[in-house]
Motif scaffolding. Structure first.
Motif, PDB file in Angstrom:
ATOM      1  N   HIS A   1      -9.882   0.868   0.085  1.00  0.00           N
ATOM      2  CA  HIS A   1      -9.606   1.677   1.270  1.00  0.00           C
ATOM      3  C   HIS A   1     -10.873   1.628   2.137  1.00  0.00           C
ATOM      4  O   HIS A   1     -11.930   2.121   1.713  1.00  0.00           O
TER       5      HIS A   1
ATOM      6  N   ASP B   1       1.725   4.025   2.884  1.00  0.00           N
ATOM      7  CA  ASP B   1       0.662   4.906   2.386  1.00  0.00           C
ATOM      8  C   ASP B   1       1.273   6.001   1.500  1.00  0.00           C
ATOM      9  O   ASP B   1       1.264   5.882   0.292  1.00  0.00           O
TER      10      ASP B   1
ATOM     11  N   HIS C   1       1.098   5.045  -2.384  1.00  0.00           N
ATOM     12  CA  HIS C   1       0.512   5.849  -3.466  1.00  0.00           C
ATOM     13  C   HIS C   1       1.621   6.515  -4.277  1.00  0.00           C
ATOM     14  O   HIS C   1       2.478   7.200  -3.698  1.00  0.00           O
TER      15      HIS C   1
ATOM     16  N   HIS D   1      -5.904  -0.146   4.922  1.00  0.00           N
ATOM     17  CA  HIS D   1      -5.969   0.260   6.335  1.00  0.00           C
ATOM     18  C   HIS D   1      -6.771  -0.771   7.151  1.00  0.00           C
ATOM     19  O   HIS D   1      -6.197  -1.595   7.826  1.00  0.00           O
TER      20      HIS D   1
ATOM     21  N   HIS E   1       0.846  -1.200   0.000  1.00  0.00           N
ATOM     22  CA  HIS E   1       0.000   0.000   0.000  1.00  0.00           C
ATOM     23  C   HIS E   1       0.879   1.247   0.000  1.00  0.00           C
ATOM     24  O   HIS E   1       1.387   1.670   1.041  1.00  0.00           O
TER      25      HIS E   1
HETATM   26 ZN   LIG Z   1      -3.909   4.801   0.982  1.00  0.00          ZN
END
Ligand SMILES: [Zn+2]
Ligand SMILES: O=c1[nH]cnc2c1ncn2[C@@H]1O[C@H](CO)[C@@H](O)[C@H]1O
Length: 363
Positions: free
Chosen positions: A203, A294, A21, A227, A19
């Motif tokens: 998500h 993240d 971005h 998450h 995970h």
């Molecule tokens: Zn995320």
């Protein structure tokens, strides 16, 4: 002997990241350079060091909605194929330098169409950057294409995931503000992906609680949870032995992977501190927990630093870090034999070596 892993040693461990971005991991100097080249005028400062600090500070907002505001700048400089390919290449390089051996990096193609780029060109540019960066730096990077949950393009993006599944797109995701935008808004896209035997994560359980997690799994059929930290709301830990509600028990029984991102959760207010982060309890209860970044830029972090923070807060040793890593590799959207090869050929030998050296000084 299982000595406390240091940040330096953790950097050398073969890690897996599920995970992360793309538009949350740019190098500050690259943002400044891309802004110069494209005529983007809205950066708060042209000094890379100050810009990095600005992102981290602005992201400590306590709410997911405000946390997402700074993405306007990274997305703002990513509106041409050269920029997208460069940032994807640098992402592969940065992750490899942090010791990541396999990563799934996500981004939302629909955010990069402002100057008229077709979705296909966006996907191809990012795949090109990952492929070249992966080859040059010895890391495998798969792409996840994300649809924005407040928009209505999820079906188109899901179709992209299927069209490019053999060229490096390994799955699909939805992201953006969670409250008010439940996963079932995009049910048609998820049903399409299931019919196509494609993989997706959602998500859920970050900016909103259990109903979002329940919908993601039981209505939409998510393979993994982005998450999922609020699954803690379905666990009663007030007595001697924690009691799991039906949803929490389902998530644990079905081995549904949780893509946990501790530092990001502190910034958005989903957890109060690393020591109080639900990852500790969820790990003890045997949920399939994975550790993730993240947004390395906004959270000022790396996978090694996330792990080092957990070591400090929970006293984890190499066995725990290996367990998180094997969990992540088992949960990757990669074929079964390739996952096994990485677990047995790369992850286990790499951690064995670190455990060995961890207990004896390196001459
Ligand atoms: Zn995320
Ligand atoms: O933690 C998060 N929760 C929800 N959405 C996020 C998070 N981090 C980033 N994005 C959103 O995903 C988009 C595509 O990468 C980003 O532009 C950002 O808006």
């Amino acid at each position: 002997m299982d000595e406390r892993p240091t940040l330096d040693a953790i950097r050398r461990a073969p890690k897996v990241l599920l995970h992360d971005h793309l538009d949350g991991g740019l190098r500050p100097a690259t943002i400044v350079d891309l802004a110069d080249r494209s005529g983007y005028r809205d950066l708060p400062t042209g000094d890379p060091a100050k810009l990095g600090a600005w992102f981290a500070e602005m992201s400590n907002s306590g709410s997911l909605e405000r946390y997402l505001e700074t993405f306007s700048h990274t997305v703002g400089v990513l509106q041409n194929t050269e920029a997208l390919a460069r940032v994807a290449y640098e992402c592969a390089e940065d992750l490899a330098n942090d010791g990541v051996v396999y990563a799934e990096v996500r981004y939302a193609p629909e955010l990069h169409t402002r100057d008229g780029l077709p979705l296909e060109e966006i996907v191809e540019a990012v795949l090109d950057g990952f492929a070249r960066g992966g080859r040059d730096h010895g890391i495998r990077v798969g792409a996840l294409v994300t649809a924005m949950r407040h928009q209505a393009r999820s079906m188109e993006i899901a179709e992209l995931a299927v069209r490019y599944r053999d060229q490096g797109v390994v799955g699909f995701d939805i992201a953006g503000a969670e409250a008010g935008y439940p996963p079932t808004r995009h049910l048609d896209a998820f049903e399409y992906l299931q019919r196509e035997n494609a993989h997706f994560t959602i998500h859920a359980g970050e900016g909103f609680g259990l109903p979002s997690i329940w919908q993601a799994i039981q209505w939409c059929g998510a393979d993994r949870l982005g998450h999922g930290v609020r699954i803690i709301d379905d666990i009663d830990a007030s007595g001697d032995a924690p009691v799991l509600g039906r949803l929490a028990a389902y998530v644990r029984d079905k081995r549904i992977p949780l893509e946990m991102c501790p530092t990001s959760n502190l910034q958005t207010g989903a957890a109060a501190s690393i020591a109080e982060h639900p990852i500790g309890l969820l790990r003890d209860l045997g949920f399939r927990v994975t550790v993730n970044t993240d947004n390395r830029l906004m959270s000022g972090t790396s996978l090694s630093e996330e792990m080092a923070r957990l070591v400090e807060a929970f006293g984890y040793g190499w066995d725990d870090l290996q367990w998180f890593t094997v969990n992540a590799m088992k949960s990757a959207f990669l074929g079964f034999t390739e996952r096994l090869e990485l677990i047995n050929g790369v992850i286990k030998p790499g951690f064995a070596q670190l455990k060995w050296h961890g207990s004896r000084p390196l001459a």
